[in-house]
Design a protein around this motif. Structure first.
Motif, PDB file in Angstrom:
ATOM      1  N   LEU A   1     -26.079 -48.574 -95.586  1.00 25.06           N
ATOM      2  CA  LEU A   1     -26.235 -49.878 -96.231  1.00 25.06           C
ATOM      3  C   LEU A   1     -26.226 -51.013 -95.210  1.00 25.06           C
ATOM      4  CD1 LEU A   1     -26.437 -51.430 -98.914  1.00 25.06           C
ATOM      5  CD2 LEU A   1     -23.944 -51.543 -98.904  1.00 25.06           C
ATOM      6  N   THR A   2     -25.304 -50.970 -94.267  1.00 26.21           N
ATOM      7  CA  THR A   2     -25.247 -52.035 -93.275  1.00 26.21           C
ATOM      8  C   THR A   2     -26.449 -51.998 -92.332  1.00 26.21           C
ATOM      9  OG1 THR A   2     -23.804 -50.688 -91.857  1.00 26.21           O
ATOM     10  CG2 THR A   2     -22.733 -52.278 -93.329  1.00 26.21           C
ATOM     11  N   THR A   3     -26.966 -50.800 -92.045  1.00 22.68           N
ATOM     12  CA  THR A   3     -28.173 -50.696 -91.226  1.00 22.68           C
ATOM     13  C   THR A   3     -29.359 -51.325 -91.945  1.00 22.68           C
ATOM     14  OG1 THR A   3     -27.374 -48.694 -90.153  1.00 22.68           O
ATOM     15  CG2 THR A   3     -29.745 -49.088 -90.064  1.00 22.68           C
ATOM     16  N   LEU A   4     -29.480 -51.046 -93.241  1.00 21.77           N
ATOM     17  CA  LEU A   4     -30.572 -51.637 -94.029  1.00 21.77           C
ATOM     18  C   LEU A   4     -30.426 -53.156 -94.119  1.00 21.77           C
ATOM     19  CD1 LEU A   4     -30.917 -48.999 -96.893  1.00 21.77           C
ATOM     20  CD2 LEU A   4     -32.443 -49.354 -94.940  1.00 21.77           C
ATOM     21  N   CYS A   5     -29.209 -53.632 -94.308  1.00 22.65           N
ATOM     22  CA  CYS A   5     -28.974 -55.087 -94.367  1.00 22.65           C
ATOM     23  C   CYS A   5     -29.315 -55.746 -93.036  1.00 22.65           C
ATOM     24  CB  CYS A   5     -27.526 -55.380 -94.745  1.00 22.65           C
ATOM     25  SG  CYS A   5     -27.139 -55.014 -96.468  1.00 22.65           S
TER      26      CYS A   5
END
Length: 125
Positions: free
Chosen positions: A94-98
């Protein structure tokens, strides 16, 4: 000798970041403050890019080496976090996508501003 001076300058920024963080009672991470200090010095031209460029490039090219202690630390506590591995991987994804989305949006905005600037310059000519 040149590389030692460059490394000393980079380390001085790190130590400066540590000192500022200590003065702020840890309100901000020292590594972020150290990089901010280096950025301010570069912007103010107190430090020229060629004063740190070679050593900084070397450190960036060998960045994987600096992640080894963190990876080995994870291996040490893997038994403790094994039950939470899916949640940890979900947070990482999720943080990589954000981060990718924020980067793409920033690039899009900057390109739009540059395009507008180029059109205004063309209209003036």
């Amino acid at each position: 000798m040149k590389h030692l001076k460059q490394l000393a300058l980079l380390l001085a920024c790190c130590v400066g970041g540590n000192l500022i963080s200590a003065l702020l009672h840890g309100a901000l991470p020292s590594n972020v403050l150290g990089l901010t200090l280096l950025l301010v010095l570069l912007i103010c031209r107190a430090v020229k890019l060629h004063h740190v460029e070679d050593t900084a490039d070397f450190l960036l090219q060998n960045m994987a080496f600096f992640f080894l202690p963190a990876c080995l630390g994870i291996l040490d506590i893997f038994a403790d976090i094994k039950g939470e591995i899916l949640a940890i991987l979900a947070v990482c994804l999720l943080t990589t996508l954000c981060t990718a989305a924020a980067t793409a949006l920033t690039v899009h905005i900057v390109l739009k501003l540059q395009h507008r600037e180029n059109e205004e310059a063309f209209d003036r000519d």
